[in-house]
Design a protein around this motif. Structure first.
Motif, mmCIF file in Angstrom:
data_model
loop_
_atom_site.group_PDB
_atom_site.id
_atom_site.type_symbol
_atom_site.label_atom_id
_atom_site.label_comp_id
_atom_site.label_asym_id
_atom_site.label_seq_id
_atom_site.Cartn_x
_atom_site.Cartn_y
_atom_site.Cartn_z
ATOM 1 N N ASN A 188 11.789 -1.506 24.739
ATOM 2 C CA ASN A 188 11.631 -0.089 24.389
ATOM 3 C C ASN A 188 12.934 0.649 24.169
ATOM 4 O OD1 ASN A 188 8.856 -0.405 24.634
ATOM 5 N ND2 ASN A 188 8.803 0.309 26.751
ATOM 6 N N ASP A 189 14.057 0.078 24.612
ATOM 7 C CA ASP A 189 15.325 0.798 24.507
ATOM 8 C C ASP A 189 16.349 0.057 23.641
ATOM 9 O OD1 ASP A 189 16.488 3.331 25.652
ATOM 10 O OD2 ASP A 189 18.098 1.943 26.127
ATOM 11 N N LEU A 190 16.595 -1.209 23.951
ATOM 12 C CA LEU A 190 17.585 -1.958 23.183
ATOM 13 C C LEU A 190 17.123 -2.190 21.749
ATOM 14 C CD1 LEU A 190 20.160 -3.594 22.852
ATOM 15 C CD2 LEU A 190 18.959 -5.570 23.804
ATOM 16 N N SER A 191 15.894 -2.629 21.579
ATOM 17 C CA SER A 191 15.394 -2.938 20.239
ATOM 18 C C SER A 191 15.448 -1.734 19.298
ATOM 19 C CB SER A 191 13.963 -3.483 20.338
ATOM 20 O OG SER A 191 13.472 -3.827 19.068
ATOM 21 N N PRO A 192 14.993 -0.531 19.703
ATOM 22 C CA PRO A 192 15.123 0.623 18.798
ATOM 23 C C PRO A 192 16.564 0.944 18.442
ATOM 24 C CG PRO A 192 13.532 1.098 20.528
ATOM 25 C CD PRO A 192 14.198 -0.192 20.898
ATOM 26 N N ARG A 193 17.490 0.752 19.378
ATOM 27 C CA ARG A 193 18.906 1.006 19.084
ATOM 28 C C ARG A 193 19.405 0.072 17.977
ATOM 29 N NH1 ARG A 193 22.104 3.816 22.979
ATOM 30 N NH2 ARG A 193 20.846 4.554 24.736
ATOM 31 N N LEU A 194 19.035 -1.190 18.069
ATOM 32 C CA LEU A 194 19.456 -2.148 17.049
ATOM 33 C C LEU A 194 18.838 -1.806 15.696
ATOM 34 C CD1 LEU A 194 19.214 -5.495 19.061
ATOM 35 C CD2 LEU A 194 21.212 -4.045 18.696
ATOM 36 N N ASN A 195 17.579 -1.400 15.709
ATOM 37 C CA ASN A 195 16.903 -1.058 14.457
ATOM 38 C C ASN A 195 17.482 0.202 13.824
ATOM 39 O OD1 ASN A 195 14.961 -3.193 14.203
ATOM 40 N ND2 ASN A 195 13.806 -2.279 15.870
ATOM 41 N N GLU A 196 17.945 1.137 14.639
ATOM 42 C CA GLU A 196 18.595 2.332 14.106
ATOM 43 C C GLU A 196 19.876 1.968 13.360
ATOM 44 O OE1 GLU A 196 19.259 5.058 17.243
ATOM 45 O OE2 GLU A 196 17.142 5.513 17.570
ATOM 46 N N ILE A 197 20.651 1.055 13.920
ATOM 47 C CA ILE A 197 21.889 0.646 13.259
ATOM 48 C C ILE A 197 21.577 -0.141 11.994
ATOM 49 C CG2 ILE A 197 23.997 -0.732 13.523
ATOM 50 C CD1 ILE A 197 23.979 -0.028 16.469
ATOM 51 N N LEU A 198 20.519 -0.931 12.020
ATOM 52 C CA LEU A 198 20.125 -1.692 10.832
ATOM 53 C C LEU A 198 19.813 -0.781 9.650
ATOM 54 C CD1 LEU A 198 17.833 -4.469 12.334
ATOM 55 C CD2 LEU A 198 19.884 -4.843 10.964
ATOM 56 N N ALA A 199 19.394 0.444 9.926
ATOM 57 C CA ALA A 199 19.015 1.373 8.855
ATOM 58 C C ALA A 199 20.203 2.128 8.274
ATOM 59 C CB ALA A 199 17.987 2.372 9.381
ATOM 60 N N ARG A 204 26.812 -4.098 6.141
ATOM 61 C CA ARG A 204 26.873 -5.161 5.135
ATOM 62 C C ARG A 204 25.700 -6.126 5.316
ATOM 63 N NH1 ARG A 204 32.202 -5.548 3.315
ATOM 64 N NH2 ARG A 204 32.874 -3.413 2.914
ATOM 65 N N PHE A 205 25.457 -6.933 4.266
ATOM 66 C CA PHE A 205 24.299 -7.826 4.300
ATOM 67 C C PHE A 205 24.419 -8.864 5.404
ATOM 68 C CE2 PHE A 205 22.127 -11.755 3.065
ATOM 69 C CZ PHE A 205 20.833 -11.277 2.919
ATOM 70 N N ASP A 206 25.604 -9.488 5.550
ATOM 71 C CA ASP A 206 25.741 -10.524 6.572
ATOM 72 C C ASP A 206 25.638 -9.926 7.974
ATOM 73 O OD1 ASP A 206 28.091 -9.168 6.286
ATOM 74 O OD2 ASP A 206 29.405 -10.917 6.441
ATOM 75 N N GLU A 207 26.136 -8.693 8.153
ATOM 76 C CA GLU A 207 25.982 -8.015 9.434
ATOM 77 C C GLU A 207 24.510 -7.703 9.698
ATOM 78 O OE1 GLU A 207 30.255 -5.680 8.853
ATOM 79 O OE2 GLU A 207 28.350 -4.643 8.566
ATOM 80 N N MET A 208 23.825 -7.254 8.655
ATOM 81 C CA MET A 208 22.402 -6.938 8.772
ATOM 82 C C MET A 208 21.598 -8.178 9.141
ATOM 83 S SD MET A 208 19.940 -5.265 5.852
ATOM 84 C CE MET A 208 21.134 -3.963 5.577
ATOM 85 N N GLU A 209 21.958 -9.302 8.533
ATOM 86 C CA GLU A 209 21.237 -10.552 8.788
ATOM 87 C C GLU A 209 21.374 -10.970 10.251
ATOM 88 O OE1 GLU A 209 20.827 -14.841 6.506
ATOM 89 O OE2 GLU A 209 22.763 -13.835 6.544
#
Length: 322
Positions: A188-199, A204-209
């Motif tokens: 509930n906390d770590l995963s949303p943080r990672l998804n926010e940065i993904l957006a 970059r693409f390799d960082e996103m991957e």
């Protein structure tokens, strides 16, 4: 605060005071930090010529806009609001033009940059800067957040997996409550943080991957652990209820219970160890990523930054143990 003149003349007093404080803050930064930065001459002739030009523009803006702003108090009295509105209509545009024009002149004269002033005057330049800075700040915040997780990872995850492996028994009671609390926190906390940065646009693409893999695997494995324990507890409870009075059946039931605990515990240990490694790898990956973003920021003023990236983040990150 690039408000239209209409907005400045008709906005609420609260909004006006917010704009006024922001403009005063900018004017003070120009009068203090910017002035001190421009004191030292450059040994590079084009850059020194640009510096002298900027100093001349600064003297002019200080004698007009900044001086007029300083005549007003920081907190506007009611009787000065209308006059301040009119002053802001003129001052904001002049301050913005001064900052952008002089900044563009300095950057275009820097020999490390092969872009002309048109790029620095364009809308793309501040957007590029904002995207890069927002990504850097977000990843820096993620690193600080992960530092807290890393400090508790051993006690909340590593040692827990070792205890389950040693006892071959499903976690129950307070032991399970603490483990589940940690797993839910990851979901509930770590995963949303990672998804926010993904957006974010600057990623970059390799960082996103790489980050997408962590964003999917960590909550997925945490959910699997919770589901296995919940399933195991229901199974164990049902088996206990189904135990008969016959001694041989009770012995068989006990043997089956031990088997269920052992099989599910081994699966839990595998998942927890994998989750532990993922979190450890993420903690190691983020400083590498920050280093890459810092280098990229330093090369932003040059053309072909993609080709000039000094190292590949994917090559370094994928060398991490999994």
């Amino acid at each position: 605060m690039l408000e239209s003149n209409y907005a400045l003349l008709h906005c609420s007093p609260a909004r006006l005071h917010l704009i006024w404080r922001q403009v005063r803050r900018v004017s003070q930064l120009i009068s203090t930090r910017l002035v001190s930065l421009l004191e030292y001459p450059s040994i590079i002739p084009p850059l020194e010529e640009a510096r002298q030009s900027v100093v001349g523009s600064l003297d002019m803006i200080e004698g007009t806009v900044l001086e007029e702003l300083e005549q007003f108090p920081r907190d506007l009295p009611a009787e000065s609001i209308l006059e301040a509105r009119k002053l802001l209509c003129v001052s904001i545009g002049k301050l913005h033009a001064f900052l952008q024009d002089t900044f563009s002149e300095l950057l275009a004269a820097d020999p490390r940059s092969d872009r002309d002033a048109d790029y620095f005057l364009s809308r793309r330049f501040p957007r590029d800067i904002e995207e890069a800075e927002w990504l850097f700040a977000s990843v820096k915040g993620l690193q600080k957040y992960l530092r807290g997780l890393e400090s508790s990872r051993y006690s909340r995850l590593t040692s827990v997996a070792e205890r389950i492996r040693r006892e071959l028994h499903l976690p129950f009671g307070e032991f399970w409550v603490e483990l589940k609390e940690y797993l839910v926190f990851l979901i509930n906390d770590l995963s949303p943080r990672l998804n926010e940065i993904l957006a974010l646009r600057g990623i970059r693409f390799d960082e996103m991957e790489i980050l997408d893999d962590y964003a999917m695997e960590i909550p997925s494995k945490a959910k699997m652990v919770i589901e296995i324990v919940d399933l195991g507890r229901r199974t164990v409870d049902q088996m206990k209820r189904d135990a008969g009075d016959d001694r041989s059946l009770r012995e068989q039931n006990l043997h089956d219970l031990i088997t269920v605990h052992a099989v599910l515990s081994r699966r839990l240990v595998s998942l927890l160890n994998d989750l532990d490694r993922r979190l450890s790898d993420l903690w190691v990956f983020v400083p590498i990523w920050l280093e890459n973003i810092e280098r990229r920021r330093a090369l932003m003023l040059r053309r072909g930054v993609d080709e000039q990236t000094p190292f590949s983040i994917s090559a370094r990150a994928r060398s991490l143990p999994h």
